[in-house]
Design a protein around this motif. Structure first.
Motif, PDB file in Angstrom:
ATOM      1  N   TRP A   1       0.847  -3.955   9.722  1.00 11.95           N
ATOM      2  CA  TRP A   1       1.653  -3.186   8.770  1.00 11.95           C
ATOM      3  C   TRP A   1       2.943  -2.851   9.210  1.00 11.95           C
ATOM      4  O   TRP A   1       3.593  -2.631  10.216  1.00 11.95           O
ATOM      5  CB  TRP A   1       1.006  -1.567   8.732  1.00 11.95           C
ATOM      6  CG  TRP A   1      -0.582  -1.867   8.275  1.00 11.95           C
ATOM      7  CD1 TRP A   1      -1.560  -2.228   8.958  1.00 11.95           C
ATOM      8  CD2 TRP A   1      -1.226  -1.215   7.104  1.00 11.95           C
ATOM      9  NE1 TRP A   1      -2.487  -2.092   8.382  1.00 11.95           N
ATOM     10  CE2 TRP A   1      -2.330  -1.390   6.976  1.00 11.95           C
ATOM     11  CE3 TRP A   1      -0.412  -0.378   6.224  1.00 11.95           C
ATOM     12  CZ2 TRP A   1      -3.136  -0.690   5.986  1.00 11.95           C
ATOM     13  CZ3 TRP A   1      -1.302   0.164   5.012  1.00 11.95           C
ATOM     14  CH2 TRP A   1      -2.576  -0.242   4.938  1.00 11.95           C
ATOM     15  N   GLY A   2       3.867  -2.442   8.077  1.00 13.02           N
ATOM     16  CA  GLY A   2       5.251  -2.113   8.381  1.00 13.02           C
ATOM     17  C   GLY A   2       5.342  -0.447   8.712  1.00 13.02           C
ATOM     18  O   GLY A   2       4.202   0.166   8.359  1.00 13.02           O
TER      19      GLY A   2
ATOM     20  N   VAL B   1       0.837  -1.077  -0.072  1.00 16.25           N
ATOM     21  CA  VAL B   1       0.076  -0.060  -0.024  1.00 16.25           C
ATOM     22  C   VAL B   1       1.013   1.245   0.010  1.00 16.25           C
ATOM     23  O   VAL B   1       1.980   1.284   0.730  1.00 16.25           O
ATOM     24  CB  VAL B   1      -1.077  -0.012   1.103  1.00 16.25           C
ATOM     25  CG1 VAL B   1      -1.633   1.119   1.292  1.00 16.25           C
ATOM     26  CG2 VAL B   1      -1.810  -1.219   1.359  1.00 16.25           C
TER      27      VAL B   1
ATOM     28  N   TRP C   1      -4.100   1.138  -2.307  1.00 11.12           N
ATOM     29  CA  TRP C   1      -3.633  -0.183  -2.362  1.00 11.12           C
ATOM     30  C   TRP C   1      -2.952  -0.345  -3.606  1.00 11.12           C
ATOM     31  O   TRP C   1      -3.271   0.306  -4.807  1.00 11.12           O
ATOM     32  CB  TRP C   1      -4.805  -1.194  -2.200  1.00 11.12           C
ATOM     33  CG  TRP C   1      -4.335  -2.571  -2.572  1.00 11.12           C
ATOM     34  CD1 TRP C   1      -3.926  -3.409  -1.654  1.00 11.12           C
ATOM     35  CD2 TRP C   1      -4.483  -3.099  -3.868  1.00 11.12           C
ATOM     36  NE1 TRP C   1      -3.728  -4.490  -2.222  1.00 11.12           N
ATOM     37  CE2 TRP C   1      -4.279  -4.657  -3.583  1.00 11.12           C
ATOM     38  CE3 TRP C   1      -5.254  -2.843  -4.950  1.00 11.12           C
ATOM     39  CZ2 TRP C   1      -4.148  -5.363  -4.787  1.00 11.12           C
ATOM     40  CZ3 TRP C   1      -5.164  -3.802  -6.208  1.00 11.12           C
ATOM     41  CH2 TRP C   1      -4.768  -5.120  -5.660  1.00 11.12           C
TER      42      TRP C   1
ATOM     43  N   ASP D   1      -9.923 -11.894   1.670  1.00 13.37           N
ATOM     44  CA  ASP D   1     -11.241 -11.450   2.178  1.00 13.37           C
ATOM     45  C   ASP D   1     -11.169 -10.924   3.505  1.00 13.37           C
ATOM     46  O   ASP D   1     -12.156 -11.178   4.429  1.00 13.37           O
ATOM     47  CB  ASP D   1     -12.324 -12.161   1.838  1.00 13.37           C
ATOM     48  CG  ASP D   1     -12.427 -12.294   0.223  1.00 13.37           C
ATOM     49  OD1 ASP D   1     -13.172 -13.290   0.071  1.00 13.37           O
ATOM     50  OD2 ASP D   1     -12.139 -11.650  -0.567  1.00 13.37           O
ATOM     51  N   THR D   2     -10.065 -10.502   4.261  1.00 11.96           N
ATOM     52  CA  THR D   2      -9.881  -9.946   5.638  1.00 11.96           C
ATOM     53  C   THR D   2      -9.049  -8.546   5.559  1.00 11.96           C
ATOM     54  O   THR D   2      -8.192  -8.425   4.507  1.00 11.96           O
ATOM     55  CB  THR D   2      -9.276 -11.281   6.397  1.00 11.96           C
ATOM     56  OG1 THR D   2      -7.920 -11.320   5.954  1.00 11.96           O
ATOM     57  CG2 THR D   2     -10.173 -12.428   6.532  1.00 11.96           C
ATOM     58  N   PRO D   3      -9.116  -7.722   6.599  1.00 12.72           N
ATOM     59  CA  PRO D   3      -8.462  -6.659   6.450  1.00 12.72           C
ATOM     60  C   PRO D   3      -6.969  -6.866   6.753  1.00 12.72           C
ATOM     61  O   PRO D   3      -6.771  -7.806   6.893  1.00 12.72           O
ATOM     62  CB  PRO D   3      -9.171  -5.707   7.563  1.00 12.72           C
ATOM     63  CG  PRO D   3      -9.818  -6.955   8.506  1.00 12.72           C
ATOM     64  CD  PRO D   3     -10.043  -8.111   7.864  1.00 12.72           C
ATOM     65  N   LEU D   4      -6.179  -5.825   6.395  1.00  7.70           N
ATOM     66  CA  LEU D   4      -4.910  -5.421   6.684  1.00  7.70           C
ATOM     67  C   LEU D   4      -4.725  -5.005   8.204  1.00  7.70           C
ATOM     68  O   LEU D   4      -4.652  -4.308   8.842  1.00  7.70           O
ATOM     69  CB  LEU D   4      -4.222  -4.355   5.900  1.00  7.70           C
ATOM     70  CG  LEU D   4      -4.722  -4.491   4.155  1.00  7.70           C
ATOM     71  CD1 LEU D   4      -4.286  -3.115   3.723  1.00  7.70           C
ATOM     72  CD2 LEU D   4      -3.722  -5.753   3.864  1.00  7.70           C
ATOM     73  N   ASP D   5      -4.219  -6.440   8.987  1.00  8.49           N
ATOM     74  CA  ASP D   5      -4.083  -6.249  10.260  1.00  8.49           C
ATOM     75  C   ASP D   5      -2.621  -5.919  10.797  1.00  8.49           C
ATOM     76  O   ASP D   5      -2.578  -5.462  11.942  1.00  8.49           O
ATOM     77  CB  ASP D   5      -4.525  -7.510  10.949  1.00  8.49           C
ATOM     78  CG  ASP D   5      -3.806  -8.825  10.501  1.00  8.49           C
ATOM     79  OD1 ASP D   5      -4.323  -9.954  11.049  1.00  8.49           O
ATOM     80  OD2 ASP D   5      -2.994  -8.774   9.714  1.00  8.49           O
TER      81      ASP D   5
ATOM     82  N   VAL E   1      -1.288  -7.338  -4.362  1.00 14.30           N
ATOM     83  CA  VAL E   1      -1.276  -8.435  -3.368  1.00 14.30           C
ATOM     84  C   VAL E   1      -0.722  -9.639  -3.868  1.00 14.30           C
ATOM     85  O   VAL E   1      -0.899  -9.670  -5.147  1.00 14.30           O
ATOM     86  CB  VAL E   1      -2.711  -8.630  -2.903  1.00 14.30           C
ATOM     87  CG1 VAL E   1      -3.694  -9.095  -3.953  1.00 14.30           C
ATOM     88  CG2 VAL E   1      -2.725  -9.497  -1.847  1.00 14.30           C
TER      89      VAL E   1
END
Lengths: 118, 113
Positions: free
Chosen positions: A108-109, A37, A47, A102-106, A50
């Motif tokens: 992050w760097g 992202v 975004w 189909d799940t959120p981005l939990d 993926v």
């Protein structure tokens, strides 16, 4: 503890190339759905791409044909190869993970800055 | 692509007061087979990456204070901060994960009045 550490950003001329890396610890890159992202200076989140655990890859229209997402399972690392860079690609690039499709981005760097300028 | 919009662009709320942010998707993000809305909210503070606050439109991520709540279904969603605290100053983004091509709203900046 899950940790994502991006590297590889920097200053590059228009038309140039750069490869970003995202080293993961505390979980397995190949078992998760890993995204890139980006965020242009002072702007919102966009975004980029993926890679699914099964290896399928998808891209935003703005980077399709120029960027390639990949991973090295042995190094537990995610990559983004960026070619034909344009000024509008200037942004902080974050890697982020989802446990399933189909799940959120939990996770992050912290992000790495890419500046495209002559 | 599913286009996400948010309103307002920014808002200033007094400490302890309620803040409400709206998000709208260009098509429904409700998956009929499981009756789940594929909608998340993120909080981003200056110089930090985004942090997941809410998913499935109304489920708080672990560790998120209960003053944050999400509601809505289909195409219209709301994030509410029931009693604004100083540490809630941030930009808030909605995001749909219904489509393979993820999309974010433009963000709403929340400040203290």
């Amino acid at each position: 503890e899950v940790q994502l550490v991006e590297s590889g950003g920097g200053l590059v001329q228009p038309g140039g190339s750069l490869r970003l890396s995202c080293a993961a610890s505390g979980f397995t890159v190949s078992s998760n759905y890993m995204s890139w992202v980006r965020q242009a200076p002072g702007k919102g989140l966009e975004w980029v791409s993926v890679i699914y655990s099964g290896g399928s890859t998808y891209y935003a229209d703005s980077v399709k044909g120029r960027f390639t997402i990949s991973r090295d399972n042995s190094k537990n690392t995610l990559y983004l190869q960026m070619n034909s860079l344009r000024a509008e690609d200037t942004a902080v690039y974050y890697c982020a993970s989802s446990p399933q499709r189909d799940t959120p981005l939990d996770y992050w760097g912290q992000g790495t800055l890419v500046t495209v300028s002559s | 692509d599913i286009v996400m919009t948010q309103s307002p662009d920014s808002l200033a709320v007094s400490l302890g007061e309620r803040a409400t942010i709206n998000c709208k998707s260009s098509q429904s993000v409700l998956y009929s087979s499981n009756n789940k809305n594929y909608l998340a909210w993120y909080q981003q503070k200056p110089g930090q990456p985004p942090k997941l606050l809410i998913y499935w439109a109304s489920t708080r991520e672990s560790g998120v204070p209960d003053r944050f709540s999400g509601s809505g279904s289909g195409t219209d969603f709301t994030l509410t901060i029931s009693s604004l605290q100083a540490e809630d100053v941030a930009v808030y983004y909605c995001q749909q994960y219904y489509s393979t091509l993820l999309t974010f709203g433009p963000g709403t900046k929340v400040d203290i009045k």
